[in-house]
Scaffold this motif. Structure first.
Motif, mmCIF file in Angstrom:
data_model
loop_
_atom_site.group_PDB
_atom_site.id
_atom_site.type_symbol
_atom_site.label_atom_id
_atom_site.label_comp_id
_atom_site.label_asym_id
_atom_site.label_seq_id
_atom_site.Cartn_x
_atom_site.Cartn_y
_atom_site.Cartn_z
ATOM 1 N N CYS A 127 -6.863 6.743 -4.639
ATOM 2 C CA CYS A 127 -6.743 5.703 -3.750
ATOM 3 C C CYS A 127 -7.272 6.407 -2.310
ATOM 4 O O CYS A 127 -6.870 7.679 -1.936
ATOM 5 C CB CYS A 127 -5.461 5.022 -3.648
ATOM 6 S SG CYS A 127 -5.509 4.081 -2.225
ATOM 7 N N THR A 128 -8.450 5.660 -1.541
ATOM 8 C CA THR A 128 -8.768 6.383 -0.456
ATOM 9 C C THR A 128 -7.779 5.717 0.670
ATOM 10 O O THR A 128 -8.106 6.035 2.075
ATOM 11 C CB THR A 128 -10.001 6.111 -0.142
ATOM 12 O OG1 THR A 128 -10.495 4.758 -0.277
ATOM 13 C CG2 THR A 128 -10.900 6.677 -1.114
ATOM 14 N N GLY A 129 -6.927 4.784 0.428
ATOM 15 C CA GLY A 129 -6.207 3.933 1.610
ATOM 16 C C GLY A 129 -6.994 3.128 2.464
ATOM 17 O O GLY A 129 -6.914 2.947 3.497
ATOM 18 N N CYS A 130 -8.127 2.483 1.628
ATOM 19 C CA CYS A 130 -9.061 1.659 2.687
ATOM 20 C C CYS A 130 -8.565 0.435 3.060
ATOM 21 O O CYS A 130 -9.170 -0.243 3.851
ATOM 22 C CB CYS A 130 -10.288 1.560 1.812
ATOM 23 S SG CYS A 130 -10.259 0.415 0.497
ATOM 24 N N ASP A 131 -7.344 -0.034 2.606
ATOM 25 C CA ASP A 131 -6.749 -1.320 2.812
ATOM 26 C C ASP A 131 -7.613 -2.592 2.300
ATOM 27 O O ASP A 131 -7.052 -4.005 2.405
ATOM 28 C CB ASP A 131 -7.014 -1.595 4.415
ATOM 29 C CG ASP A 131 -5.673 -1.606 5.135
ATOM 30 O OD1 ASP A 131 -4.851 -1.677 4.410
ATOM 31 O OD2 ASP A 131 -5.718 -2.300 6.354
ATOM 32 N N LEU A 132 -8.588 -2.370 1.551
ATOM 33 C CA LEU A 132 -9.441 -3.615 1.124
ATOM 34 C C LEU A 132 -8.833 -4.329 0.001
ATOM 35 O O LEU A 132 -9.181 -5.545 -0.223
ATOM 36 C CB LEU A 132 -10.906 -2.988 0.358
ATOM 37 C CG LEU A 132 -11.826 -2.542 1.493
ATOM 38 C CD1 LEU A 132 -12.969 -1.985 1.112
ATOM 39 C CD2 LEU A 132 -12.164 -3.592 2.609
ATOM 40 N N CYS A 133 -7.818 -3.811 -0.767
ATOM 41 C CA CYS A 133 -7.016 -4.605 -1.850
ATOM 42 C C CYS A 133 -5.911 -5.361 -1.233
ATOM 43 O O CYS A 133 -5.510 -6.326 -1.933
ATOM 44 C CB CYS A 133 -6.658 -3.501 -2.601
ATOM 45 S SG CYS A 133 -5.542 -2.382 -2.060
ATOM 46 N N VAL A 134 -5.713 -5.164 0.187
ATOM 47 C CA VAL A 134 -4.249 -5.843 0.506
ATOM 48 C C VAL A 134 -4.826 -7.364 0.785
ATOM 49 O O VAL A 134 -3.863 -8.163 0.403
ATOM 50 C CB VAL A 134 -3.997 -5.038 1.994
ATOM 51 C CG1 VAL A 134 -2.814 -6.034 2.582
ATOM 52 C CG2 VAL A 134 -3.523 -3.797 1.650
ATOM 53 N N ASP A 135 -5.868 -7.526 1.482
ATOM 54 C CA ASP A 135 -6.084 -8.891 1.974
ATOM 55 C C ASP A 135 -6.417 -9.876 0.669
ATOM 56 O O ASP A 135 -5.784 -10.902 0.505
ATOM 57 C CB ASP A 135 -7.495 -8.986 2.775
ATOM 58 C CG ASP A 135 -6.894 -9.505 4.177
ATOM 59 O OD1 ASP A 135 -5.713 -9.471 4.241
ATOM 60 O OD2 ASP A 135 -7.710 -9.541 5.076
ATOM 61 N N PRO A 136 -7.058 -9.508 -0.217
ATOM 62 C CA PRO A 136 -7.464 -10.347 -1.301
ATOM 63 C C PRO A 136 -6.218 -10.572 -2.178
ATOM 64 O O PRO A 136 -6.322 -11.624 -2.780
ATOM 65 C CB PRO A 136 -8.464 -9.581 -2.293
ATOM 66 C CG PRO A 136 -8.886 -8.660 -1.362
ATOM 67 C CD PRO A 136 -7.898 -8.136 -0.479
ATOM 68 N N CYS A 137 -5.299 -9.935 -2.197
ATOM 69 C CA CYS A 137 -4.127 -10.356 -3.152
ATOM 70 C C CYS A 137 -3.425 -11.535 -2.702
ATOM 71 O O CYS A 137 -2.964 -11.681 -1.398
ATOM 72 C CB CYS A 137 -2.727 -9.176 -2.719
ATOM 73 S SG CYS A 137 -1.573 -9.383 -3.956
ATOM 74 N N PRO A 138 -3.339 -12.406 -3.543
ATOM 75 C CA PRO A 138 -2.928 -13.841 -3.320
ATOM 76 C C PRO A 138 -1.220 -13.636 -3.090
ATOM 77 O O PRO A 138 -0.998 -14.875 -2.633
ATOM 78 C CB PRO A 138 -3.144 -14.516 -4.333
ATOM 79 C CG PRO A 138 -3.513 -13.636 -5.732
ATOM 80 C CD PRO A 138 -3.730 -12.362 -5.035
ATOM 81 N N VAL A 139 -0.704 -13.004 -3.371
ATOM 82 C CA VAL A 139 0.775 -12.948 -3.595
ATOM 83 C C VAL A 139 1.297 -12.057 -2.580
ATOM 84 O O VAL A 139 2.564 -11.551 -2.547
ATOM 85 C CB VAL A 139 1.519 -12.867 -4.928
ATOM 86 C CG1 VAL A 139 1.045 -14.148 -5.966
ATOM 87 C CG2 VAL A 139 0.846 -11.639 -5.781
ATOM 88 N N ASP A 140 0.661 -11.222 -2.097
ATOM 89 C CA ASP A 140 1.051 -10.071 -1.046
ATOM 90 C C ASP A 140 1.776 -8.941 -1.563
ATOM 91 O O ASP A 140 2.958 -8.607 -1.061
ATOM 92 C CB ASP A 140 1.849 -10.803 0.094
ATOM 93 C CG ASP A 140 0.814 -11.064 1.211
ATOM 94 O OD1 ASP A 140 -0.383 -10.627 1.313
ATOM 95 O OD2 ASP A 140 1.154 -11.683 2.208
#
Lengths: 352, 184, 911
Positions: free
Chosen positions: B144-157
């Motif tokens: 993981c590079t810690g890019c943050d990109l997966c946080v937004d798409p997650c529908p359930v946070d």
């Protein structure tokens, strides 16, 4: 209970910066005493003036740079600069010469480069060269030793000469500096140089009241006193042997060869070693750690090249003495020398 | 006549030096990386897209074409400084007022909340998330590079960015910063 | 010319460059013999006390263990076991402050002694010469012996190195050059026979030409004792070394005894030398001849604040506090407690740190004997440091580079050859903490190198992924073309569809258990409510960080162009008032909301979950909205940013409180849900949808707020009307949003209720999603068009604020009414859009999306789980099948675990 955290090592040799500087100053004392014995207390007045000026300048600079004054001033490096400059200036030089020199050394050469440790050039020598170039008359006319002075000068006379350029009784500076035989005083190095240029031999030149057994009257003893101080510094490991030894050996070898080749136009080895600022330069000026080479091999090269330059400038150059020029020129070469003389680190390269 | 000789001499000298220089240029040619590769090597390769480009390489190309060097928050001031040095421009503070020293983070999926939608897998630029449809996902922390990109798409946070904990191995001798937790 | 061997035989010693002569202070602690101290109350045994990996735990909390019993089992990677230093009970296994300069916690076993001190069964070896090398090495390995001189390198690895390269000289390090420390000195005096026995065991293992024992000449008794003990063995040469620090450094000792230099980055074995500390050899002898593992060591406890400075046998795990108390400790102001010697030891932040295998000295000096370091002065380049450096480095140059963070230059100047002996810092007249600079730089360089490797890997993975995506795209296009061409398309497809439906049914059956588990887990989580606040905390943190950045920017803007903002002092106050009013209104609304929803949900768990989710979403939205105005204020706070900040903080705090209130009520509800798990799957789906909605709502709110703030500065005339209008507009937008929300809510529920037609369901779901999105967008656009905002008004701000709040409250009520209505008549409400054109566009978009979603759904159902898996990470790994297989296995394992957990849950669940 709260424990204090610190980084190792937790012990220290207790050789602090200010102690180092004060030791060097202390080693100058025999030389200073002899100098004021032979040439009058003018040197002491100059010393006092220089100390006051550098302290004031350093304090002002620290204020300007928004740094605490006392911790920096108390490291003693400025005072050492003052001492070295004061003993290099003619004892009866006007007060403003010393002041200009001190201000230049501290404000320009030292602090403008970033303060102690960052200056490229030796502050005392840079200031000396500035004064020599700007005020050649004041800087080259040395006082004769007290025994052969045409007009004997009291301590008070010397003081007024420094500040008003004449004695209380109105004797002007030029006259006060005359020798009994009516000639104006010059340093022995200057004297020999002028004589040789007038097609006199060296032995004819040194056949003069101002000359002693080996070199100039007084000068030889002053140089020996600085040698003594230098040996003390070596013994207390404040300086390393590399620079002074390389300097003195090179100067001795060069002047020895010169004397063998042309005894008529070249002064002998002892004359070179005990004249001018040779010993002061070898032990106190060239060894200034900030502007000298930092590797041991580099120090040998640095010292040797200073010795060579001193000889070359004394003999072929336009100025009678050369320590200041030689040191400044070599200061410029230090980064190069350091780069090429890095020692072999343990475990690197060929070894058994 | 003298003039003539002088001209010939100078001409000959110019020719000679020209030839020497030309030869030296060919003979001692230093093969250097194209500027894009050099820039790319400085960028932290988080592929986070915070610069506005889809990945580090595109941003490297943009920099080579004259874009600002201060758009890489994960790289921090250090990267900006290096890029400025390389490109010969003045280092500017990071765009967006991010802190100079970025805190390293990795994504963490709260696995009992994950519904297995694969959205984060699709978002991850370095394929550091494993899982399958309707199965819980997990982050390979090492990749993981810690890019943050997966946080937004997650529908359930259910994805958090967690700062990487300091260990004895990564400790950097901040002696003053040791918390003194004295019991007595 | 003598050969090297002859020179060594004749007792020749070499010199290493540099070195210093700090005051030795050895007589402080070497007068008394090695003492014994009473058992401490408990022992703390870190699993890792050496260089290498942890062993695996063999014991559990509550186990009783005997003295000498192994507590961990060594694995690969240089791991060593730890043993129980006395008999007792394992009272805990947890991270405890470690014996490391950082004192960062490391996993440790806490042992409470029972006072019996009863040994476990020991198996001593009577004649080790009968054993083969491997057996001996195993004994050393399992005794847990690590280098006891300081570094803690596993001894068995060294002993094993003879396999790779013959050892010419075994160097025994009894130099102990650090001031104060006398542990090895006393050990040699009192246990010379065992040490020589240890030497002979190593001799047996390594068969070196000679064993060279180096002892500094300031330890005449030790030299005498060792000479006497080794008299029978002509291969052991005892050498008295001149006293100079750091002649006990491994590299320096090798140089002094053999004139060899260990190559940079290499190990002594590279030049045929192996170094062992006398303490280590003693431990080897104990392990082999008596069967005792390494459970205690000699520790020097010394310093002026210690009443009886002396060497003691300390059990590993004994806390420093116990050692100090036993020897009488009188702390002074600014007390330092140093583990190790004064040159290389590190200060401890607390005395509750255990003795480990490498702890040779505890030094508690007062401030006279070891003065606290003075302030750092300028470097004068005197190079006293270079003269003192035993590695012939240029410490002074390194220091300049370290300060300038020129890491390339540092490596060029061989920073990594620095042994951190501290000689340079000891002599530095400017008292520069040189070693500290080097350590920081080294750590930094190491990290950068790691980072570089990681970046390289990330880049590879990124590129592999890009390639994969491109390939997939291509394949998809190819498939399209093919399918268009095929004539029997419809027939085939219907087949496919029915097949897919079959599959989906099967899959659903199999998955229902999993989903049930997920649902239960969620319910549980909601019930104990631990994870939820956690979540909000993180979210808040993130929001805060972003807000800070924004504020910073705003401040900068404000400084750059204060005249840009129309509103002065008055407008700022307005903003504050408005924000507070809004927050209050919202809170009230939410309270109503929460109670409403909870009332409704009493009977129906599914509805309850939905309602709870909605409530949570609102809370979140509210939080964000409040955040937004706060930011707005800071925007306007050109004259008095501090006041504005305070106001913002208050507003935020209120929002938080409101959020928490609603959350609490929602927390209560899911608990009910779990009580009635008739339809867990539906509930799970509903919950997921609810959470998705919550997110959407949050975003919407943010956007709204954004647009509001955009409107702020725009229109300063007739603020009151404008405000009311704005509020109404917003209310409408909200209503619309909620309407669609509601309808989408209803539809997916339906979908899941009709599992006969998965495709239809998917389509419906997609439509619902699309609608939700549309609504969001509409709301956004509307708010974009909003004419003004309360906070911008210069006159009569309070009234306006109140009016706005009232309007908003009304709007909300209306929205709720509408919501209820739409529950009854979803068709009507969804047909109600105000703007026909927008609606048309939106409808088109919806249709398109629905299509896409349908396709996606099809693909999804088509794909078997394994296929899906493959497609997920095929790309970067496709080259290395092994790795792929491994990851698959991992996923499979994870799945199995989850399944197991689910079953577990089922088992636990009484219903």
């Amino acid at each position: 209970m709260k424990l204090t955290m610190a980084s190792s090592p937790h012990n220290h040799s207790h050789k602090t910066l200010s102690r180092l500087m004060l030791t060097v100053i202390a080693a100058c004392i025999p030389g200073i005493l002899l100098q004021s014995y032979f040439f009058g207390p003018g040197t002491l007045f100059q010393l006092l003036l220089a100390l006051l000026t550098v302290s004031a300048t350093e304090a002002a600079m620290m204020k300007l740079r928004n740094r605490p004054v006392w911790p920096i001033l108390s490291d003693g490096s400025a005072w050492l600069t003052a001492v070295l400059l004061a003993v290099s200036i003619p004892p009866l030089a006007p007060w403003w010469v010393t002041v200009i020199g001190c201000v230049f050394a501290i404000a320009i050469v030292k602090q403008l480069y970033g303060g102690l440790g960052f200056n490229l050039f030796n502050p005392a020598m840079a200031a000396y060269v500035l004064l020599l170039i700007s005020f050649p008359v004041q800087m080259t006319s040395w006082t004769p030793i007290t025994e052969i002075q045409a007009t004997p000068l009291s301590a008070f006379d010397q003081l007024t000469l420094i500040f008003t350029e004449q004695t209380l009784s109105g004797v002007p500076l030029a006259e006060a500096r005359q020798v009994i035989d009516g000639t104006t005083s010059a340093t022995p190095l200057d004297h020999v140089k002028t004589a040789v240029s007038q097609n006199l031999t060296v032995s004819e030149a040194t056949d003069n009241v101002a000359f002693g057994d080996y070199a100039g009257q007084g000068w030889q003893w002053v140089n020996l006193a600085y040698l003594l101080g230098g040996l003390y510094l070596l013994k207390t490991k404040v300086i390393n042997w590399h620079i002074p030894v390389a300097f003195i050996v090179t100067l001795a070898v060069c002047s020895g060869i010169g004397y063998v080749v042309s005894p008529a136009t070249q002064a002998g080895t002892l004359f070179h070693l005990l004249s001018g600022a040779t010993m002061l330069g070898a032990f106190f000026i060239a060894t200034d750690p900030v502007s000298a080479s930092t590797t041991n091999r580099g120090r040998l090269i640095y010292g040797a090249l200073i010795g060579l330059l001193v000889y070359l400038i004394r003999h072929f150059g336009g100025y009678p003495d050369a320590v200041a020029f030689a040191v400044l020129i070599m200061n410029m070469a230090v980064p190069l020398i350091d780069y090429y003389t890095q020692p072999r680190t343990y475990g690197h390269g060929a070894s058994s | 006549m003298t003039l003539f000789y002088a001209l010939i001499a100078i001409g000959a000298l110019a020719l000679a030096f020209g030839l020497i220089l030309g030869y030296a240029a060919v003979k001692y040619r230093v093969e250097s990386n194209p500027i894009v590769d050099q820039v790319d090597a400085i960028l932290p390769q988080t592929q986070c897209g915070q610069c506005g480009y889809p990945g580090c390489r595109p941003y490297a190309e943009a920099i080579a074409n004259g874009d600002d060097v201060n758009k890489c928050p994960p790289g921090g001031e250090a990267t900006v400084k290096k890029l400025a040095d390389l490109m010969g421009v003045e280092a500017k503070p990071l765009a967006g007022g991010e802190e100079a020293e970025p805190i390293k983070k990795v994504a963490y999926i709260r696995e009992d909340e994950c519904i297995g939608c694969t959205k984060c897998i699709q978002a991850c630029p370095v394929d550091a998330i494993v899982g399958a449809t309707r199965q819980m996902h997990t982050v390979i922390a090492d990749e993981c590079t810690g890019c943050d990109l997966c946080v937004d798409p997650c529908p359930v946070d259910c994805i958090d960015m967690i700062p990487v904990a300091q260990t004895v191995q990564t400790w950097k001798w901040q002696i003053d910063a040791i918390p003194v937790k004295q019991i007595d | 010319m003598e050969t090297l061997l002859e020179q060594i035989e004749h007792g020749k010693l070499w010199q290493f460059p540099g070195g210093i002569h700090p005051p030795e202070q050895k007589s402080v602690s070497n007068q008394a013999s090695i003492g014994r101290i009473p058992l401490p109350d408990y022992l703390v045994l870190p699993l890792k006390q050496h260089i290498g990996a942890n062993g695996q735990l063999l014991v559990n909390k509550g186990d009783s263990v005997l003295k000498g019993q192994a507590l961990t089992r060594p694995g690969a990677n240089w791991s060593l076991p730890v043993h129980a230093p006395t008999s007792g009970v394992i009272s805990d296994i947890k991270p405890m402050p470690s014996a490391h300069p950082s004192a960062l916690p490391e996993l440790s076993i806490v042992l409470t002694p029972d006072g019996e001190d009863s040994w476990c069964e020991l198996c001593p070896v009577s004649d080790y010469t009968q054993l083969d090398n491997q057996a001996l090495i195993d004994i050393i390995h399992h005794a847990g012996i690590a280098g006891m001189g300081g570094a803690g390198f596993p001894t068995y690895v060294k002993a094993d190195s003879a396999k790779h390269k013959p050892v010419e000289f075994l160097v025994v390090n009894g130099v102990e050059c650090e001031p104060y420390i006398t542990a090895d000195d006393l050990l040699m005096r009192e246990h010379a026979e065992q040490i020589v026995q240890g030497i002979e065991i190593m001799q047996h293992l390594l068969s070196p030409e000679y064993v060279l024992v180096g002892i500094e000449t300031n330890k005449p008794e030790a030299i005498q004792a060792m000479t006497a003990a080794a008299a029978h063995n002509s291969k052991i040469l005892i050498r008295g070394l001149p006293v100079k620090y750091p002649s006990g450094g491994e590299k320096q000792l090798i140089q002094v005894l053999t004139s060899k230099e260990v190559p940079s980055g290499g190990i002594p074995a590279d030049v045929g030398v192996l170094v062992q500390n006398v303490g280590t050899l003693f431990a080897v002898s104990e392990a082999v001849c008596k069967g005792k593992p390494l459970i205690e060591r000699v520790v020097t406890v010394t310093g002026n604040t210690i009443q009886t400075p002396q060497n003691v046998w300390a059990l590993l795990g004994t806390e420093i506090k116990h050692l100090l108390t036993c020897q009488g400790f009188e702390p002074v102001a600014e007390q330092r407690v140093i583990m190790g010697g004064p040159m290389m030891g590190f200060t401890l932040p607390t005395v509750r740190i255990p003795v480990v295998k490498t702890t040779n000295c505890i030094l508690a000096p007062d401030n006279q004997e070891l003065a606290v370091a003075g302030s750092e002065q300028a470097c004068i380049r005197c190079s006293a440091c270079a003269d003192a450096c035993p590695q012939t480095l240029l410490p002074q140059q390194l220091q300049w580079f370290a300060k300038g963070k020129e890491y390339d230059k540092l490596e060029e100047h061989n920073l990594f050859d620095c042994i951190e002996c501290g000689a340079c810092a000891y002599v530095c007249p400017s008292e520069i903490p040189l070693v500290q600079y080097y350590r920081v730089a080294k750590a930094e360089i190491r990290e950068q190198k790691l980072e570089k490797v990681k970046a390289e890997r990330a880049k590879e993975r990124f590129e592999a992924r890009k390639e994969r995506l491109e390939r997939e795209q291509e394949e998809r296009q190819n498939r399209h073309k093919r399918s268009a061409r095929s004539s029997t398309r419809s027939a085939e497809q219907s087949d496919k569809v029915s097949a897919a439906m079959e599959r989906v049914k099967q899959k659903k059956d199999s998955q229902s258990a999993v989903q049930a588990a997920i649902e239960r887990a969620k319910a549980k989580k909601a019930a104990d409510g631990t994870l939820e606040p956690d979540n909000s905390e993180v979210a808040l943190e993130r929001a805060k960080r972003k807000e800070k950045a924004r504020q910073y920017k705003a401040e900068k803007d404000a400084q750059a162009a204060p005249e840009m903002h129309a509103g002065g002092e008055g407008s700022r106050k307005d903003a504050v008032a408005a924000a507070i009013a809004r927050a209050k209104a919202k809170k009230a609304a939410q309270q109503n909301d929460a109670t409403d929803s909870s009332a409704v949900t009493a009977e129906d768990p599914r509805k309850a979950a939905v309602a709870a989710a909605i409530a949570r979403a609102k809370a979140k939205k509210a939080a964000q909205q409040d955040d937004q105005p706060a930011q707005q204020q800071s925007d306007e706070a050109d004259s008095d940013p501090r006041k504005a900040a305070v106001a913002a903080a208050i507003a935020r705090a209120k929002a938080k409180k409101a959020a928490k209130e609603t959350e609490q009520s929602t927390d209560a509800e899911p608990a009910e849900t779990s009580a009635e798990p008739e339809d867990p799957r539906k509930a799970a789906v509903a919950a997921a949808i609810a959470r998705a909605k919550a997110k959407k709502a949050a975003k919407e709110a943010e956007q709204q707020a954004d647009s509001e703030s955009a409107g702020t500065d725009a229109e300063p005339e007739d603020p009151r009307k404008a405000a009311v209008a704005a509020a109404i507009a917003r209310a409408k937008a909200k209503k619309a949003a909620k309407e669609t929300e509601q309808s989408t809510d209803a539809e997916p529920a339906e979908t899941s209720a009709e599992p006969e037609d998965p495709r239809k369901a998917a389509v419906a779901a997609a439509i619902a999603r699309a609608k939700a999105k549309k609504a969001a967008k509409e709301a956004e656009q509307q708010t974009d068009a909003e004419p003004a905002e309360t906070s911008a008004e210069p006159e009569d701000p309070r009234k306006a604020a109140v009016a706005a709040a009232i309007a908003r409250a009304k709007a909300k009520k209306a929205a709720k009414e509408a919501e209820q209505q739409t529950d009854a008549e979803p068709a009507e409400t969804s047909a109600e859009p105000e703007d026909p054109r927008k609606a048309a566009v939106a409808a088109a978009i919806t249709r398109a999306k629905a299509k896409k979603a349908a396709k996606e759904a099809e693909q999804q159902t088509d794909a078997e789980p394994v296929d899906a898996l493959q497609s997920t990470h095929e790309a970067p790994l496709s080259a290395e099948e092994k790795r792929q297989a491994a990851i698959k296995a991992a996923v499979a394992r994870a799945k199995a675990k989850k399944q197991a957990a689910a079953e577990d849950q089922e088992g636990n669940d009484p219903s």
